[in-house]
Design an enzyme around this catalytic site. Structure first.
Site, mmCIF file in Angstrom:
data_model
loop_
_atom_site.group_PDB
_atom_site.id
_atom_site.type_symbol
_atom_site.label_atom_id
_atom_site.label_comp_id
_atom_site.label_asym_id
_atom_site.label_seq_id
_atom_site.Cartn_x
_atom_site.Cartn_y
_atom_site.Cartn_z
ATOM 1 N N ARG A 23 76.884 4.214 0.360
ATOM 2 C CA ARG A 23 77.237 4.597 -1.010
ATOM 3 C C ARG A 23 77.422 6.092 -1.180
ATOM 4 O O ARG A 23 78.055 6.543 -2.123
ATOM 5 C CB ARG A 23 76.150 4.144 -1.983
ATOM 6 C CG ARG A 23 75.917 2.648 -1.975
ATOM 7 C CD ARG A 23 74.641 2.306 -2.697
ATOM 8 N NE ARG A 23 73.506 2.914 -1.976
ATOM 9 C CZ ARG A 23 72.299 3.103 -2.488
ATOM 10 N NH1 ARG A 23 72.041 2.741 -3.729
ATOM 11 N NH2 ARG A 23 71.332 3.644 -1.771
ATOM 12 N N GLU A 28 66.629 15.825 -2.675
ATOM 13 C CA GLU A 28 65.720 16.440 -3.629
ATOM 14 C C GLU A 28 65.905 17.946 -3.476
ATOM 15 O O GLU A 28 65.567 18.507 -2.437
ATOM 16 C CB GLU A 28 64.292 16.018 -3.269
ATOM 17 C CG GLU A 28 63.230 16.485 -4.190
ATOM 18 C CD GLU A 28 61.877 15.962 -3.724
ATOM 19 O OE1 GLU A 28 61.327 15.092 -4.414
ATOM 20 O OE2 GLU A 28 61.399 16.402 -2.657
ATOM 21 N N GLN A 46 64.489 28.201 -16.236
ATOM 22 C CA GLN A 46 65.894 28.287 -16.622
ATOM 23 C C GLN A 46 66.747 27.843 -15.447
ATOM 24 O O GLN A 46 66.478 28.202 -14.307
ATOM 25 C CB GLN A 46 66.230 29.732 -17.011
ATOM 26 C CG GLN A 46 67.624 29.943 -17.531
ATOM 27 C CD GLN A 46 67.823 31.372 -18.040
ATOM 28 O OE1 GLN A 46 66.900 32.014 -18.515
ATOM 29 N NE2 GLN A 46 69.035 31.861 -17.923
ATOM 30 N N ASP A 47 67.795 27.064 -15.735
ATOM 31 C CA ASP A 47 68.723 26.599 -14.710
ATOM 32 C C ASP A 47 70.113 27.078 -15.112
ATOM 33 O O ASP A 47 70.542 26.844 -16.248
ATOM 34 C CB ASP A 47 68.676 25.072 -14.619
ATOM 35 C CG ASP A 47 69.209 24.551 -13.300
ATOM 36 O OD1 ASP A 47 68.921 25.160 -12.264
ATOM 37 O OD2 ASP A 47 69.908 23.533 -13.322
ATOM 38 N N HIS A 62 72.552 41.738 -8.665
ATOM 39 C CA HIS A 62 71.830 41.732 -9.924
ATOM 40 C C HIS A 62 70.327 41.539 -9.715
ATOM 41 O O HIS A 62 69.901 40.938 -8.734
ATOM 42 C CB HIS A 62 72.330 40.605 -10.822
ATOM 43 C CG HIS A 62 73.790 40.689 -11.123
ATOM 44 N ND1 HIS A 62 74.544 39.578 -11.378
ATOM 45 C CD2 HIS A 62 74.642 41.741 -11.197
ATOM 46 C CE1 HIS A 62 75.791 39.941 -11.622
ATOM 47 N NE2 HIS A 62 75.889 41.244 -11.506
ATOM 48 N N LYS A 72 64.592 33.422 -7.889
ATOM 49 C CA LYS A 72 65.729 32.507 -8.023
ATOM 50 C C LYS A 72 65.783 31.567 -6.825
ATOM 51 O O LYS A 72 65.454 31.956 -5.703
ATOM 52 C CB LYS A 72 67.049 33.279 -8.072
ATOM 53 C CG LYS A 72 67.198 34.194 -9.254
ATOM 54 C CD LYS A 72 68.517 34.952 -9.173
ATOM 55 C CE LYS A 72 68.677 35.909 -10.329
ATOM 56 N NZ LYS A 72 69.920 36.698 -10.205
ATOM 57 N N HIS A 119 70.218 40.244 -6.045
ATOM 58 C CA HIS A 119 70.908 39.049 -5.573
ATOM 59 C C HIS A 119 72.386 39.126 -5.933
ATOM 60 O O HIS A 119 72.746 39.587 -7.014
ATOM 61 C CB HIS A 119 70.277 37.815 -6.223
ATOM 62 C CG HIS A 119 70.995 36.543 -5.935
ATOM 63 N ND1 HIS A 119 71.575 35.786 -6.930
ATOM 64 C CD2 HIS A 119 71.246 35.894 -4.772
ATOM 65 C CE1 HIS A 119 72.138 34.717 -6.382
ATOM 66 N NE2 HIS A 119 71.959 34.761 -5.076
ATOM 67 N N ASP A 143 67.710 43.883 -17.482
ATOM 68 C CA ASP A 143 68.834 43.608 -16.590
ATOM 69 C C ASP A 143 69.208 44.847 -15.793
ATOM 70 O O ASP A 143 69.249 45.955 -16.327
ATOM 71 C CB ASP A 143 70.018 43.144 -17.439
ATOM 72 C CG ASP A 143 71.172 42.638 -16.612
ATOM 73 O OD1 ASP A 143 70.927 41.876 -15.662
ATOM 74 O OD2 ASP A 143 72.320 42.997 -16.918
ATOM 75 N N LYS A 168 80.913 45.232 -15.263
ATOM 76 C CA LYS A 168 79.518 45.610 -14.970
ATOM 77 C C LYS A 168 79.334 45.849 -13.475
ATOM 78 O O LYS A 168 78.762 46.857 -13.063
ATOM 79 C CB LYS A 168 78.571 44.512 -15.453
ATOM 80 C CG LYS A 168 77.126 44.695 -15.029
ATOM 81 C CD LYS A 168 76.292 43.480 -15.401
ATOM 82 C CE LYS A 168 74.917 43.561 -14.794
ATOM 83 N NZ LYS A 168 74.087 42.409 -15.118
ATOM 84 N N ASP A 169 79.815 44.914 -12.650
ATOM 85 C CA ASP A 169 79.614 45.035 -11.208
ATOM 86 C C ASP A 169 80.455 46.158 -10.610
ATOM 87 O O ASP A 169 80.042 46.830 -9.665
ATOM 88 C CB ASP A 169 79.925 43.707 -10.515
ATOM 89 C CG ASP A 169 78.922 42.619 -10.891
ATOM 90 O OD1 ASP A 169 77.836 42.956 -11.398
ATOM 91 O OD2 ASP A 169 79.234 41.442 -10.682
#
Length: 184
Positions: A23, A28, A46-47, A62, A72, A119, A143, A168-169
């Site tokens: 299938r 996980e 937070q996701d 960042h 993270k 990151h 930030d 920004k970057d």
């Protein structure tokens, strides 16, 4: 779930076990119990998910400063990225050093980036989606960012293109010009 150390203390490659049959497959991607078995106690709150249409899109480097620094757990769910962590903990023996790994929808590897690391990632294909969990909510007042091609860090990005950057970057400072509050 397999946890592999990298050259940066605390940065880990996490490989979920894959269970498949006719299938498809199941995996996980996070288990609090399995992380605790590795003495990794994070409560993710937070996701996030990002989409990049163009190959060569670069997001980062960042970070969030204390008291809202984030750990993270990042993975690529569509396409392919080169994911990077940079040690920004002052006094650390690996301060300014980096680790990079290709994360793809196919290899299903994840990168755990603890507090005290910047990151970022570059897309290696078109149509890329990245998901990452954070153990702290985003706080704009904390930030921060570092220029993606800071010569003192010397990240070896795997594709030779002019990256697609946010304003920004594009205007991020060099590591030596950033005020940090991470101490090793």
């Amino acid at each position: 779930m397999k946890f592999t150390k990298t050259n940066l203390e605390g940065v880990l490659v996490v490989e979920p076990a894959l269970f498949g049959d006719h299938r498809g497959w199941f995996m996980e991607t996070y288990s609090e119990a399995k992380f605790q078995e590795q003495n990794l106690a994070y409560q993710f709150v937070q996701d996030n998910q990002s989409y990049s249409a163009v190959k060569g899109t670069l997001r980062g480097l960042h970070f969030q400063l204390n008291p809202k620094a984030q750990t993270k757990l990042a993975r690529c769910t569509r396409g392919s990225i080169y994911d990077v962590a940079v040690d920004i903990r002052q006094g650390s023996p690996s301060y300014g050093k980096w680790f990079g790994i290709e994360l793809t929808a196919e290899n299903k590897k994840q990168l755990l980036i603890p507090k005290g690391f910047a990151h970022g990632f570059m897309t290696l294909t078109e149509e890329v989606e990245v998901q990452y969990k954070c153990d702290e909510l985003y706080a704009p007042e904390c930030d921060g960012s570092i220029l993606w091609n800071d010569p003192d860090i010397g990240i070896e990005w795997p594709i030779d293109v002019t990256p697609v950057l946010s304003a920004k970057d594009e205007n991020a400072p060099l590591l030596k010009d950033v005020s940090l509050n991470f101490v090793y």
